[in-house]
Design an enzyme around this catalytic site. Structure first.
Site: not given
Ligand SMILES: NC(=O)c1ccc[n+]([C@@H]2O[C@H](COP(=O)([O-])OP(=O)(O)OC[C@H]3O[C@@H](n4cnc5c(N)ncnc54)[C@H](OP(=O)(O)O)[C@@H]3O)[C@@H](O)[C@H]2O)c1
Length: 312
Positions: A11-13, A138, A142, A270
């Protein structure tokens, strides 16, 4: 309908802080994981205190303490994770396997949003080394989610505007130049750009929506599906003049990548898939997905033009 209680992990990212704000703003009871490992990081501590002032609950929990994670899961209906996954900053995607174990044991979580928020990894089977690590990790998360039969939503947010639009789609740049831009190839490959606050808004909207259950939510704001050339044209219009352009061919780009360090190479891979191959726009959304701006037309998303005005 009663609104879900939500735990935000990370949450602080960079994205996480926006998720917390959107979650509080949309009236959800919001819990934020407070890791003891942040130690004396006073910026994070201040951010957590600000969340608390705004009504969030700070929940102690560590990835090294399974019980603490299970206890945190038991408090909420939905878990959203925004743990780091950009090598030039930090990459901890596989730590989420611990969250999956905790969610499975807790048994009460109705929806998990793992830290994705980029290119759909399911479409990147043929991705190049070394950048494919992002997609492979990722996908591993999943598979663990689906094996554990945890209900999920995957958010494919495409390009974060702050990273990509700010630099006029050039790797390593986050502020737009007023004199020169390097086009990737012919600069005509379409990509998709989303303001980070909008990513958070769409994610929180999707949380209690049965239409996004066990689906991928693709963020494709129609006005933000643009080539690099089109992004540059918008910038030129804003600054009132044309800027000089050169271009880097696919082969030159790949050769230049070899001289970079590992973290930079991951990022450049990317960019390669997005701006030379068009991996964000070369497929139609199938039955496995939904498109966010169609589901939530009430969200007045930020256009690339509005985003670039910040840099004037
Ligand atoms: N599509 C795009 O253009 C794009 C761009 C950037 C990122 N992303 C994706 O967005 C997601 C979030 O990335 P971000 O840039 O927002 O992440 P970030 O700011 O680099 O980090 C997010 C949080 O990860 C947690 N974290 C970091 N190291 C940790 C560790 N060793 N153990 C446990 N937690 C740790 C911290 O949470 P605490 O609050 O607990 O300290 C940190 O605030 C990733 O999946 C990334 O791939 C996509």
């Amino acid at each position: 309908m009663e609104k879900s209680k939500v735990l935000i992990v990370g949450g602080t990212g960079y994205l996480g802080r926006r998720l917390v704000v959107a979650c509080l703003g949309q009236g959800h009871e919001t819990y934020v994981l407070h890791r003891p490992e942040i130690g004396a990081d006073v910026d994070k501590a201040q951010m957590l205190l600000l969340y608390k002032e705004r009504g969030a609950h700070l929940i102690p929990g560590s990835f090294s303490d399974h019980r603490s994670l299970v206890d945190a899961m038991k408090l909420v209906d939905v878990v959203i994770c925004a743990i780091s996954g950009v090598h030039i900053r930090s990459h901890h995607i596989l730590l989420q396997l611990k969250l999956v174990d905790a969610i499975k044991e807790a048994g009460n979580v109705k929806r998990f949003f793992p830290s994705e928020f980029g290119t759909d990894p399911a479409k990147m089977e043929g991705a190049m080394e070394p950048g494919r690590v992002t997609f492979d990790d990722k996908m591993m998360v999943r598979r663990a989610i689906q094996d554990a039969k945890i209900p999920y939503t995957y958010v494919s947010a495409n390009c974060f505007a702050g990273y990509i639009v700010g630099g006029l789609c050039q790797p390593g740049k986050i502020f737009p130049s007023r004199d020169h831009v390097v086009l990737l190839g012919d600069g005509n490959q379409k990509a998709i750009y989303v303001d980070e606050d909008d990513i958070a808004m769409y994610t929180i909207k999707a949380m209690d929506d049965p239409r996004t259950l066990n689906k991928t939510l693709y963020l494709r704001p129609p006005q933000n599906i643009l080539s690099q050339r089109e992004v540059v044209q918008i910038w030129e219009k804003l600054i009132g003049r044309e800027i000089q352009k050169s271009s880097i061919s696919k082969d030159e780009f790949l050769a230049a990548m070899k001289g970079q360090n590992y973290a930079e190479q991951v990022g450049m891979t990317h960019y390669y898939h997005v701006f030379y191959e068009g991996c964000l726009t070369n497929f139609e959304i199938g039955a496995e997905g939904e498109e966010a701006s169609k589901l939530y037309p009430e969200i007045n998303y930020t256009t690339v033009d509005q985003f670039l005005k910040r840099y004037l």
